[in-house]
Design an enzyme around this catalytic site. Sequence first.
Site, short mmCIF file in Angstrom:
data_model
loop_
_atom_site.label_atom_id
_atom_site.label_comp_id
_atom_site.label_asym_id
_atom_site.label_seq_id
_atom_site.Cartn_x
_atom_site.Cartn_y
_atom_site.Cartn_z
N ASP A 184 1.01 -1.70 -0.09
CA ASP A 184 0.06 -0.13 0.31
C ASP A 184 1.17 1.23 0.71
OD1 ASP A 184 -2.55 1.63 -0.42
OD2 ASP A 184 -2.81 1.13 2.30
N HIS A 229 1.81 3.06 -8.97
CA HIS A 229 1.95 2.36 -9.29
C HIS A 229 3.26 1.56 -10.21
CE1 HIS A 229 -2.34 2.33 -7.32
NE2 HIS A 229 -2.52 2.77 -8.73
N ASN A 241 -10.57 -2.14 -5.15
CA ASN A 241 -10.58 -2.00 -5.83
C ASN A 241 -10.62 -1.72 -7.44
OD1 ASN A 241 -6.98 -2.69 -4.48
ND2 ASN A 241 -8.30 -0.79 -4.61
N TRP A 242 -12.17 -2.74 -7.10
CA TRP A 242 -12.20 -2.21 -9.15
C TRP A 242 -13.39 -1.29 -8.33
CZ3 TRP A 242 -10.92 -4.70 -12.74
CH2 TRP A 242 -10.95 -5.97 -13.09
N ARG A 280 -4.40 -1.66 8.69
CA ARG A 280 -5.38 -3.00 8.89
C ARG A 280 -5.66 -3.83 8.17
NH1 ARG A 280 -7.97 2.65 6.78
NH2 ARG A 280 -7.45 1.97 4.75
C1 IPE Z 1 -5.42 -2.87 0.29
O1 IPE Z 1 -5.03 -1.91 -0.40
C2 IPE Z 1 -5.53 -3.49 -1.41
C3 IPE Z 1 -4.60 -3.69 -1.90
C4 IPE Z 1 -2.61 -3.13 -1.32
C5 IPE Z 1 -4.48 -4.33 -3.23
P1 IPE Z 1 -6.60 -0.62 -0.64
O2 IPE Z 1 -5.07 1.12 -0.88
O3 IPE Z 1 -7.14 -0.63 -0.87
O4 IPE Z 1 -6.38 -0.80 0.98
P2 IPE Z 1 -7.79 0.05 1.72
O5 IPE Z 1 -9.34 0.56 0.76
O6 IPE Z 1 -7.12 1.42 2.00
O7 IPE Z 1 -7.72 -0.31 3.08
C1 IPE Z 2 -2.17 0.18 -3.58
O1 IPE Z 2 -1.46 1.58 -3.18
C2 IPE Z 2 -2.15 -0.21 -4.85
C3 IPE Z 2 -3.05 -0.34 -5.18
C4 IPE Z 2 -3.97 -0.85 -3.68
C5 IPE Z 2 -3.79 -1.25 -6.38
P1 IPE Z 2 -2.26 2.72 -3.21
O2 IPE Z 2 -3.22 3.07 -5.10
O3 IPE Z 2 -3.47 1.82 -2.82
O4 IPE Z 2 -2.09 4.06 -2.17
P2 IPE Z 2 -2.77 4.91 -1.57
O5 IPE Z 2 -3.34 4.13 -0.54
O6 IPE Z 2 -3.69 5.78 -3.02
O7 IPE Z 2 -1.66 5.40 -1.19
MG MG Z 3 -4.43 2.56 -0.41
#
Ligand code: IPE
Ligand code: IPE
Ligand code: MG
Length: 248
Positions: free
Chosen positions: A21, A38, A69-70, A193
Amino acid sequence: MNYIEQIDRNNIPQHIAIIMDGNGRWAQLRGKERAEGHQAGAATVRSLVENCVRMGVRYLTLYTFSTENWNRPAAEVAALMALLFEQIEEEIFVKNNVGFRVIGDMSLLPDKVRERLEACIARTAGNDRMTLVLALSYSAKWEITEAVRSLARKAKAGEIAVEDIDEKMISQELTTNFMPDPDLLIRTGKEVRLSNFLLWQAAYSELYFTEVLWPDFDNEQLHKAVYEYQHRQRRYGLTGEQVTNEEK
Ligand code: IPE
Ligand code: IPE
Ligand code: MG
């Protein structure tokens, strides 16, 4: 501290699972588009895989894209799918004798991406130094729901008795049935979390949370997490004394 020199080579976690994350925030801090975060995160994955192989890790599971994430903006989802397509190269797997697997609802992925992933899974099936598992279109609640459905179908068809359902049978129904539960579960990017990741399998994993954003999670950061893991006592409900005596 130089963590790599402090690591006990005989106590490397067999299975490391990571919630990667912080890509978006990493990019935003630099005034860049989230997609660039990314991209940077993908570079971290490549060096991490080689580092884990060198350390002797057997399974590495990476939370790459969750069911939730979708719901991100369509442009970000498209950028992530394009990146995934571009990053799946067999070369790194072949060179390192790494097998490749995916857990998650692959039916939701774009055809092009799914086909490339399936080809890579098939071609690396015999590689056994380490297995890299991507959790893609994955969520633990989705996975557990599928497992419950499957068991209910088997019970209804008379293939199993309800009384026979035990923890082992449930584990066998999960997408992770080919590997042991994670010993160490790492989450980068400040949040504390699990975000619907491996809820069943992480029952006794050692959890490690770090504020480091995923693109900055380098080899030294991994060594630090493993070092900390090696200084925990895994008690599984026993007393500290019981565990110490068992080790003798
Ligand atoms: C968790 O990250 C999913 C992945 C790392 C693929 P998110 O950024 O989606 O998590 P939340 O929504 O902040 O909990
Ligand atoms: C994790 O990074 C990658 C995915 C969930 C695909 P994030 O895109 O959630 O990055 P933040 O949490 O917005 O910084
Ligand atoms: Mg995130």
